[in-house]
Structures are given as structure tokens and as C-alpha cells.
Design a protein around this motif. Structure first.
Motif, PDB file in Angstrom:
ATOM      1  N   VAL A  60      19.683  35.533  21.919  1.00  0.00           N
ATOM      2  CA  VAL A  60      19.896  36.975  22.068  1.00  0.00           C
ATOM      3  C   VAL A  60      21.064  37.255  23.011  1.00  0.00           C
ATOM      4  N   SER A  61      21.155  36.494  24.084  1.00  0.00           N
ATOM      5  CA  SER A  61      22.268  36.694  25.021  1.00  0.00           C
ATOM      6  C   SER A  61      23.604  36.364  24.356  1.00  0.00           C
ATOM      7  N   ILE A  63      24.229  36.550  21.122  1.00  0.00           N
ATOM      8  CA  ILE A  63      24.477  37.574  20.105  1.00  0.00           C
ATOM      9  C   ILE A  63      24.987  38.863  20.738  1.00  0.00           C
ATOM     10  N   PHE A  64      24.381  39.276  21.842  1.00  0.00           N
ATOM     11  CA  PHE A  64      24.841  40.489  22.515  1.00  0.00           C
ATOM     12  C   PHE A  64      26.259  40.318  23.045  1.00  0.00           C
ATOM     13  N   THR A  65      26.572  39.118  23.521  1.00  0.00           N
ATOM     14  CA  THR A  65      27.932  38.846  23.984  1.00  0.00           C
ATOM     15  C   THR A  65      28.927  38.961  22.834  1.00  0.00           C
ATOM     16  N   TYR A  66      28.560  38.410  21.676  1.00  0.00           N
ATOM     17  CA  TYR A  66      29.431  38.490  20.495  1.00  0.00           C
ATOM     18  C   TYR A  66      29.663  39.935  20.087  1.00  0.00           C
ATOM     19  N   VAL A  67      28.586  40.721  20.032  1.00  0.00           N
ATOM     20  CA  VAL A  67      28.698  42.121  19.630  1.00  0.00           C
ATOM     21  C   VAL A  67      29.577  42.892  20.615  1.00  0.00           C
ATOM     22  N   ALA A  68      29.366  42.668  21.905  1.00  0.00           N
ATOM     23  CA  ALA A  68      30.142  43.380  22.920  1.00  0.00           C
ATOM     24  C   ALA A  68      31.622  43.036  22.820  1.00  0.00           C
TER      25      ALA A  68
END
Length: 220
Positions: A60-61, A63-68
Motif C-alpha cells: 500500500v505504501s 502504491i500510494f507513492t506511485y500514485v502521488a
């Protein structure tokens, strides 16, 4: 005569109070209060589920980094001369094979529960082959990309996500191979099959994670 040793449930959370209200498939992942020391399957599965929860937080961390990064660098996400990730038939087939393996490994575990050892072996071997196929396909895809790990944010994030996932797939395949080899030890699974259940749960986790990564990397 062997004396039976009894566990004393010292958990601060009394799972037994509300465990019975949960569906049967979920009850297997929660510890039951007390019981014989030999009956460690439920507690073991609960511990393994907690481990997978910690692994999911890592994904999850990432994935959130990728999205950001994707949202904040949308204009220069693709370096000059790089076409990016493409959804090809090869990737689709590779994905279908991996996700289909969950529908193979679960009947394999069920066959072991029913004492059908040969059926377990064949289905388990098929799951190993499907996981290996995905890994080989992933390596082939990486070799055909027009960018690498050091190619900007695109390369760094793509290879981090797919590489970390492939590492889990490899671990899952190794676990499956070990469980298959143990099936040839006479009477190995007579007293329980926690290892097979844990490997099956781990494989479902790997497949679910790939659904999110596939949607994020290839469909966005």
C-alpha cells in the motif's frame, strides 16, 4: 499413555465471543481460545494472516507513492523517447495465468483435506507451473521494455512494484515446491496441513496484489 497438554488462552482480546458470528471461511484465520497443543492450525493461520497484513501495508505504501508521483509529475512522467508500459496480449495472458492459479491451488488444498493425496499433488504441481510461467513471462516483459530501473520515476516505480511482487511470487513458488516435496514423506500430513494452508493463503494474497498492480500500471 501420553498426557494431553492444554493451552490457556491468555489473549487480551476474546475472539471467541464474536468468532462464531463470522463466516466459516473467515473463522479459520482467527485463533480459538485454549484447546490442545496439537490443535495449532487456527492460531497458526491467525499469525500468518497478521504477517500478510504487514506485507499488504508495504504494498500500500508503494502504491500510494506511485500514485502521488504520477499525479505530481504527470507532464514529464514519460522520459524523452520512452513509450512507457503497454498492455499487450502477452501481459494479458501472463495475468490470466497467474490469477487462474488461485482456482487451482484452492481445490488442491481441499483435496488434501479430503485425503486425496494424488489429486493434491497434481493440482499443486499445476499451480507451481502457472506461477513459474508468470515469473518467466515477467522476465521476458522486462527485457522488452524500452526503459530500465534508472529511467526516471517511471522506471524506478515500475520495477520497484513489479520486482517486489515478483519476489513474492518466487517465494510462493518455493513454498509450494517445499509443500509438494513434503507430501512424499509418509504420513506427513496426517496430523495437519498448516504449511499447505499458509502457502495457499499466501498465493491468494499474491494474486490479489497483482490485480491492483495490473490496474495501476497497465490500465491507468
Amino acid at each position: 499413555m501420553t498426557r494431553r497438554i492444554i493451552h490457556i488462552d491468555e489473549s487480551p482480546i476474546r475472539f471467541e465471543r464474536w468468532r462464531r458470528y463470522l463466516p466459516s471461511w473467515l473463522q479459520r484465520f482467527l485463533p480459538s481460545g485454549g484447546g490442545n497443543v496439537e490443535d495449532h492450525h487456527g492460531k497458526g493461520m491467525f499469525g500468518f494472516s497478521v504477517f500478510l497484513l504487514s506485507e499488504s501495508l508495504v504494498f500500500v505504501s508503494f502504491i500510494f507513492t506511485y500514485v502521488a508521483l504520477r499525479l505530481t509529475h504527470s507532464k514529464n512522467w514519460l522520459p524523452p523517447g520512452v513509450s512507457g508500459v503497454e498492455l499487450s496480449n502477452f501481459v494479458i495472458i501472463n495475468t490470466v495465468v497467474l490469477l487462474s492459479s488461485s482456482f487451482v491451488i484452492q481445490p488442491a488444498e481441499n483435496a488434501l483435506k479430503d485425503g486425496r493425496l494424488n489429486r493434491f499433488r497434481w493440482l499443486w504441481l499445476m499451480a507451481i507451473a502457472m506461477g513459474s510461467y508468470f515469473l518467466i513471462g515477467q522476465l521476458i516483459e522486462w527485457s522488452k521494455l524500452d526503459f530500465g530501473l534508472t529511467t526516471g520515476l517511471l522506471g524506478a516505480t515500475f520495477f520497484l512494484l513489479t520486482g517486489f511482487h515478483s519476489l513474492h511470487v518466487l517465494a510462493g513458488v518455493i513454498l509450494q515446491i517445499i509443500m509438494l516435496m513434503r507430501s512424499f514423506i509418509r504420513g506427513n500430513y496426517n496430523k495437519g496441513h498448516f504449511g499447505v494452508s499458509a502457502a495457499t493463503l499466501f498465493w491468494h494474497f499474491v494474486d490479489i496484489v497483482w490485480v491492483f498492480l495490473f490496474s495501476l500500471l497497465y490500465l491507468w
